[in-house]
Write an enzyme that holds these catalytic residues in place. Structure first.
Site, PDB file in Angstrom:
ATOM      1  N   ARG A   1     107.015 -49.310  33.203  1.00 42.44           N
ATOM      2  CA  ARG A   1     106.391 -48.216  32.460  1.00 42.44           C
ATOM      3  C   ARG A   1     104.945 -48.040  32.875  1.00 42.44           C
ATOM      4  NH1 ARG A   1     109.077 -46.807  27.921  1.00 42.44           N
ATOM      5  NH2 ARG A   1     107.819 -44.919  28.183  1.00 42.44           N
TER       6      ARG A   1
ATOM      7  N   ASN B   1     109.899 -62.937  38.622  1.00 42.50           N
ATOM      8  CA  ASN B   1     108.463 -63.089  38.913  1.00 42.50           C
ATOM      9  C   ASN B   1     107.764 -63.801  37.770  1.00 42.50           C
ATOM     10  OD1 ASN B   1     107.193 -61.830  41.454  1.00 42.50           O
ATOM     11  ND2 ASN B   1     108.767 -60.371  40.913  1.00 42.50           N
TER      12      ASN B   1
ATOM     13  N   HIS C   1     104.478 -54.878  43.680  1.00 42.63           N
ATOM     14  CA  HIS C   1     105.377 -53.805  44.113  1.00 42.63           C
ATOM     15  C   HIS C   1     106.124 -54.297  45.357  1.00 42.63           C
ATOM     16  CE1 HIS C   1     106.948 -49.778  44.636  1.00 42.63           C
ATOM     17  NE2 HIS C   1     106.628 -49.859  45.914  1.00 42.63           N
TER      18      HIS C   1
HETATM   19  C1  GRF Z   1     110.384 -57.043  41.512  1.00 42.76           C
HETATM   20  O1  GRF Z   1     110.987 -56.728  42.757  1.00 42.76           O
HETATM   21  C2  GRF Z   1     109.018 -56.411  41.434  1.00 42.76           C
HETATM   22  O2  GRF Z   1     108.384 -56.309  42.696  1.00 42.76           O
HETATM   23  C3  GRF Z   1     109.327 -55.047  40.900  1.00 42.76           C
HETATM   24  O3  GRF Z   1     110.371 -55.225  39.975  1.00 42.76           O
HETATM   25  C4  GRF Z   1     111.106 -56.377  40.349  1.00 42.76           C
HETATM   26  C5  GRF Z   1     111.133 -57.274  39.147  1.00 42.76           C
HETATM   27  O4  GRF Z   1     111.967 -58.328  39.386  1.00 42.76           O
HETATM   28  N1  GRF Z   1     108.173 -54.451  40.282  1.00 42.76           N
HETATM   29  P1  GRF Z   1     111.918 -59.561  38.362  1.00 42.76           P
HETATM   30  O5  GRF Z   1     112.187 -58.980  36.985  1.00 42.76           O
HETATM   31  O6  GRF Z   1     110.566 -60.177  38.458  1.00 42.76           O
HETATM   32  O7  GRF Z   1     113.022 -60.452  38.854  1.00 42.76           O
END
Ligand code: GRF
Length: 223
Positions: A96, A17, A114
């Site tokens: 966290r 992300n 999420h």
């Molecule tokens: C994602 O699925 C996000 O929705 C969740 O943790 C995951 C993180 O994935 N909170 P990345 O580290 O962004 O690949």
């Protein structure tokens, strides 16, 4: 609103992300720049991704949630974010809880993503819980953070069908691809000053006020 906005990312994991946000800032899709990346995990992929883009990458040791040391660690994180003149804090796979001090330092300017359609399936296994439950539609939620996990006012949600052949990993992958798009869109709306928080609702200025969009899965065959 500063243009481009300064984004401070908090990330614990691999950082896909975060990578999407970095890429979209560099491409001008988001009117922003990632000013600093902070992770509670020293060897995290998110810190590595930041370094590759010349973005300050900071490891913050975050002790047990609720302890005085945890409060102090969150104050330190707040100081780092302020030092980089952050306008928007993006939790991008940050596993966290954030402290009341950190929340208070950035009112209406901390977002989280999420991988489920909140309020369904909160917690750290949203995709797996949805898959195990047997839902036909899953998805993601981008919301403003508040004092509790996964409960703040919702900015955007996106849904995907769940296939009978899906395993947890294929569903995770389908949702993740959409996460990257939806998170950047939420950030860009923020950068454009188009998000107004009204109680539990987030009003997005200038989006359609009528639609016939639907997602029905499995698809209807009648008629
Ligand atoms: C994602 O699925 C996000 O929705 C969740 O943790 C995951 C993180 O994935 N909170 P990345 O580290 O962004 O690949």
């Amino acid at each position: 609103m500063r243009n481009p906005i300064n984004i401070g990312a908090l990330a614990s994991g691999g950082g896909t992300n975060l990578q999407a946000i970095i890429d979209n800032c560099e491409a001008g899709v988001i009117d922003g720049r990632v000013a600093v990346v902070i992770s509670d995990r020293e060897g995290s992929g998110s810190l590595e991704r930041a370094r590759k883009h010349g973005i300050p990458a900071v490891h913050a040791h975050v002790p047990k949630t609720g302890t005085p040391e945890w409060v102090q660690a969150n104050r330190q994180i707040t100081r780092v974010l302020r030092d980089h003149e952050v306008d928007l804090v993006c939790m991008a796979g940050y596993m966290r809880k954030i402290s009341p001090d950190l929340l208070a330092a950035f009112p209406g300017a901390i977002m989280n993503i999420h991988p489920a359609l909140l309020p369904s399936f909160p917690g750290t296994h949203g995709q797996a819980d949805a898959h195990a439950y047997g839902v036909k539609v899953a998805g993601l939620t981008v919301h403003f953070a508040d004092a509790e996990f996964d409960q703040g006012p919702i900015i955007i949600q996106a849904a995907v069908p769940v296939l009978d052949t899906d395993e947890e990993d294929t569903l995770v992958a389908r949702i993740l691809g959409l996460e990257h798009q939806a998170y950047s869109q939420a950030i860009q709306w923020f950068a454009q000053g188009r998000l107004q928080i009204s109680g539990r609702r987030v009003i997005v200025d200038g989006v359609p006020t009528a639609t016939d969009a639907t997602l029905v899965w499995p698809p209807v065959e009648l008629g």
